[in-house]
Design a protein around this motif. Structure first.
Motif, short mmCIF file in Angstrom:
data_model
loop_
_atom_site.label_atom_id
_atom_site.label_comp_id
_atom_site.label_asym_id
_atom_site.label_seq_id
_atom_site.Cartn_x
_atom_site.Cartn_y
_atom_site.Cartn_z
N LEU A 1 49.61 30.62 39.57
CA LEU A 1 48.58 31.52 39.04
C LEU A 1 47.29 30.75 38.77
O LEU A 1 46.19 31.25 39.00
CB LEU A 1 49.08 32.20 37.77
N VAL B 1 39.93 32.14 43.40
CA VAL B 1 39.07 33.30 43.22
C VAL B 1 37.73 32.87 42.63
O VAL B 1 36.69 33.47 42.93
CB VAL B 1 39.77 34.39 42.38
N PHE C 1 35.73 31.67 45.49
CA PHE C 1 35.39 32.85 46.29
C PHE C 1 34.21 33.61 45.68
O PHE C 1 33.26 33.97 46.39
CB PHE C 1 36.63 33.75 46.38
N LEU C 2 34.25 33.80 44.37
CA LEU C 2 33.14 34.50 43.70
C LEU C 2 31.83 33.75 43.90
O LEU C 2 30.78 34.34 44.15
CB LEU C 2 33.43 34.64 42.20
N MET D 1 44.38 33.37 29.54
CA MET D 1 45.61 33.97 30.06
C MET D 1 46.64 32.90 30.40
O MET D 1 47.83 33.06 30.12
CB MET D 1 45.29 34.79 31.32
N LEU E 1 50.29 32.44 28.89
CA LEU E 1 51.48 32.47 29.75
C LEU E 1 52.35 31.23 29.53
O LEU E 1 53.58 31.32 29.54
CB LEU E 1 51.04 32.56 31.22
N LEU F 1 54.25 31.76 26.44
CA LEU F 1 55.31 32.76 26.67
C LEU F 1 56.45 32.16 27.48
O LEU F 1 57.63 32.42 27.20
CB LEU F 1 54.70 33.97 27.40
N GLU G 1 40.98 43.15 30.97
CA GLU G 1 41.57 41.94 30.43
C GLU G 1 41.76 42.06 28.92
O GLU G 1 42.77 41.62 28.37
CB GLU G 1 40.70 40.72 30.75
N LEU H 1 44.68 44.26 28.35
CA LEU H 1 45.92 43.61 28.77
C LEU H 1 46.34 42.54 27.78
O LEU H 1 47.51 42.45 27.40
CB LEU H 1 45.74 42.98 30.15
N LEU I 1 57.57 38.62 30.21
CA LEU I 1 57.16 37.58 31.17
C LEU I 1 56.79 38.22 32.51
O LEU I 1 55.74 37.92 33.09
CB LEU I 1 58.30 36.58 31.35
N HIS I 2 57.62 39.14 32.98
CA HIS I 2 57.32 39.82 34.25
C HIS I 2 56.02 40.59 34.14
O HIS I 2 55.18 40.54 35.05
CB HIS I 2 58.45 40.80 34.60
N VAL J 1 53.44 40.10 32.17
CA VAL J 1 52.27 39.23 32.11
C VAL J 1 51.96 38.68 33.49
O VAL J 1 50.81 38.70 33.95
CB VAL J 1 52.48 38.09 31.09
N VAL J 2 53.01 38.20 34.20
CA VAL J 2 52.76 37.57 35.49
C VAL J 2 52.18 38.57 36.48
O VAL J 2 51.17 38.30 37.15
CB VAL J 2 54.05 36.94 36.05
N LEU K 1 48.60 39.28 35.70
CA LEU K 1 47.69 38.18 36.02
C LEU K 1 47.38 38.17 37.51
O LEU K 1 46.24 37.95 37.92
CB LEU K 1 48.31 36.84 35.61
N ILE K 2 48.42 38.45 38.33
CA ILE K 2 48.16 38.54 39.78
C ILE K 2 47.21 39.69 40.06
O ILE K 2 46.27 39.58 40.85
CB ILE K 2 49.49 38.70 40.54
N THR L 1 43.70 38.67 39.39
CA THR L 1 43.14 37.84 40.45
C THR L 1 42.70 38.70 41.63
O THR L 1 41.60 38.52 42.17
CB THR L 1 44.19 36.83 40.93
N LEU M 1 39.47 40.42 40.95
CA LEU M 1 38.29 39.57 41.14
C LEU M 1 37.96 39.40 42.62
O LEU M 1 36.79 39.41 43.00
CB LEU M 1 38.53 38.21 40.48
N PHE M 2 39.00 39.24 43.45
CA PHE M 2 38.75 39.14 44.89
C PHE M 2 38.04 40.39 45.39
O PHE M 2 37.05 40.30 46.14
CB PHE M 2 40.06 38.95 45.66
#
Lengths: 123, 519
Positions: free
Chosen positions: A32, A39, A42-43, A86, A90, A93, B137, B140, B160-161, B163-164, B167-168, B171, B174-175
């Motif tokens: 991550l 990214v 990229f930005l 974040m 994480l 966590l 964000e 979240l 955990l799932h 959050v992950v 987060l993806i 990303t 943003l792309f």
């Protein structure tokens, strides 16, 4: 410079995706983070690549073309701060999950029963 | 330019700050501040709705910078509607958290709760895509804290799932935003819509790709197939008031699709006008089928309610995908209904869990639980509303959506999927109701085990009834409410007005003198 930037975005994204699909929490966190780096670059590239130009129009500029786009820089700054927070969350966590579930698998279950028997033998 | 538009964003934020200080004053002080602020938000959102009725678009220039150079908050009927649903749901969830003392299980429940409202209201009011990302964000990060509130093994795992995957999603967001900015050179939604209309045809493919990437992001939030797998487990394992508040979280995804895609790829967008709608419709249909199967396969009541929420999201996606003012109006009506009822169902599932002691909310016969007759009747009421049976609001919402689908070429697919999924859900909810409330063990068999639950918490029960009351209210006042959603849908389809309103708002004249800096 273009191919270098695009190559690094590509490599970072590919590595990030690969690591995110791993089964342990630490590689996932690393993946991550790499995706966040990708990214960010990229930005930056989306403001067009320029060399040696001021970020804001200054009084010496003779035309409006002679400055780099300041907005992507602000976007990247925001994105970095958010990704930072974040990732920190994480990691905490993941540590908590490691403590509560007794392993660092993302599903909380050990997929190799062999390791657990080894642990029992040690005990 | 009235400051009313900005208040629903700033009220929860300011309350959150005060709550940090109030932490020293103990839980009672925090509770009263938090609850009063949330009640204040409800009052405020009524003002917002009436304001949105009188003027079409209230554009609030943050920092007094004109669009597209600064960030704008835009209040229209859809934003006002979302804010009012959120605040009513929040009052119910917060009342339940206070009366069951769930908020005592961790240190900062109320602060996170208010920041969650801050993020939600901000996302509903902003008119800038990057600002939408920032508010996503915020909501979240608050939701991560709330989801893990009280902790527990299953909760950590599901958290955990959650959050992950989010987060993806961030990303990818943003792309998508970066790609759109690279092509269009702006992030203001109204300005983007205007720029797309004038975009050269070479760029259209790139814009479409970025638009679909944004759809994936909103699909993660809305739990659209195949991105829903995180959702049932996260919702089923968190504490009840949080799950109830999260009933609005999936709708944030739906809202974002309506707002961002609806504005940017509107009729004005030339070749790209509404190009995303077949995707939304098709994936909505698949999601609905999988949700119905999930409802049947669920092991416990909370998991089942989570899948019912997924089914309601799928129905909303179908409504958005049908892409007509009538369908959108029906979708918004169903959105009000499904959010409030789903919130109530999560709270009710928690009351069942508390009442059954060691049997929790699993679908097995347990001893006769305290207050079973009252809870059971209310469960039946909620189940009727949730699965869309007459005479409650779920039925009317579905009829409105199916009615709007009559003109679509997908008509046969939509009606068969919705009806089959509805039947499967009715069957399985009826089964779970009878297993929990009817087929109880006899006293001797039951008393042997340690399965004595706590008696019914009457104060907490008020929250469930309050949220369920929305259903009869929606039926009795169906006429004015559908009139409002009709107006909202017409307004959304007439996006030229939105673009014009945002781009023509001028900065307020200031009295400050401009200081000239000599080189």
């Amino acid at each position: 410079m273009e191919w270098l930037i695009s190559l690094s975005i590509g490599v970072l994204t590919a590595t990030g995706i690969y690591l995110t699909l791993r089964a342990r929490t630490f590689p996932v966190v690393m993946g991550l983070t790499l995706l966040a780096y990708a990214v960010n670059i990229f930005l930056f590239a989306m403001g067009r690549l320029t060399i040696g130009l001021p970020a804001v129009i200054d009084k010496y500029a003779t035309s409006a073309v002679q400055y780099s786009d300041p907005l992507p820089q602000a976007l990247v700054l925001t994105a970095i701060v958010i990704a930072f927070g974040m990732t920190a969350f994480l990691i905490v966590l993941a540590l908590k999950a490691r403590g509560e579930l007794d392993n660092d698998h993302v599903d909380g279950v050990e997929d190799k029963p062999a390791t657990s028997t080894v642990k029992q033998e040690v005990k | 330019m009235s400051h009313l538009t900005a208040w629903p964003v700033f009220l929860p934020l300011i309350t959150g700050f005060f709550l940090i200080i109030a932490h020293m004053g103990g839980i009672r002080l925090q509770r009263s501040i938090s609850f009063l602020a949330t009640l204040g938000l409800v009052v405020l959102s009524f003002f917002l709705v009436s304001a949105s009725m009188s003027v079409d678009h209230h554009v609030y220039l943050l920092g007094n910078w004109e669009a597209p150079f600064g960030i704008v908050l835009v209040l229209d009927k859809l934003s006002a509607l979302m804010v009012i649903i959120t605040s009513i749901l929040a009052v119910g969830a917060l009342w339940y958290a206070i009366t069951t003392k769930t908020d005592e299980k961790g240190a900062h429940f109320h602060i996170l709760f208010q920041l969650q409202l801050f993020g939600l209201n901000g996302a509903f009011l902003t008119g800038d895509v990057f600002n939408l990302f920032v508010f996503f964000e915020v909501l979240l990060l608050a939701s991560y804290g709330l989801l893990l509130h009280g902790s527990g093994r299953l909760r950590t795992k599901a958290g955990l799932h959650y959050v992950v995957i989010n987060l993806i999603g961030s990303t990818l967001f943003l792309f998508a935003v970066g790609a759109l900015y690279g092509v269009l050179g702006t992030l203001n939604m109204a300005d983007m819509a205007a720029k797309i209309a004038a975009a050269p045809s070479d760029d259209l493919g790139l814009i479409a790709a970025a638009g679909l990437l944004l759809l994936v992001v909103f699909g993660v939030k809305a739990a659209m197939f195949p991105l829903y797998l995180w959702m049932p487990r996260a919702y089923a394992n968190t504490s009840a008031p949080v799950a109830a508040l999260f009933a609005i979280m999936t709708k944030v995804g739906i809202y974002a699709i309506i707002r961002v895609h609806g504005t940017i790829f509107s009729d004005e967008a030339g070749d790209l006008a509404h190009f995303y709608t077949p995707w939304v419709l098709g994936l909505g249909l698949v999601t609905l089928l999988f949700a119905a199967l999930g409802v049947m396969a669920a092991h416990g009541l909370r998991e089942q309610v989570a899948y019912l929420v997924l089914a309601s999201v799928a129905t909303l996606l179908i409504g958005v995908g049908l892409n007509s003012p009538e369908a959108l109006s029906a979708t918004l009506y169903y959105l009000i209904h499904s959010t409030l009822i789903a919130g109530g169902m999560f709270l009710l599932a928690d009351l069942v869990l508390r009442g059954r002691g060691a049997y929790e909310d699993r679908f097995e016969s347990g001893p006769f639980m305290p207050g079973a007759i009252v809870i059971g009747s209310i469960f039946m009421f909620g189940a009727i509303a949730m699965t869309g049976m007459p005479p409650l609001s779920g039925f009317f919402g579905k009829v409105l959506i199916l009615n709007a689908a009559l003109d679509s070429s997908w008509f046969a697919w939509v009606i068969s999927t919705v009806l089959i999924a509805g039947l499967l859900m009715i069957l399985s909810v009826a089964r779970s109701g009878s297993l929990i409330f009817y087929k109880t063990l006899s006293q001797e068999a039951g008393s042997g085990s340690s399965a004595v639950g706590e008696p019914l918490n009457r104060m907490a029960f008020v929250a469930v009834i309050g949220l369920f009351l929305a259903s009869p209210v929606l039926v009795i006042f169906a006429q004015p409410i559908t009139a409002f959603t009709d107006l909202t849908a017409t307004q959304l389809f007439n996006s030229a007005d939105y673009i014009q309103a945002v781009l023509s708002t001028e900065a307020v004249a200031t009295t400050a003198t401009v200081v000239e800096i000599k080189p």
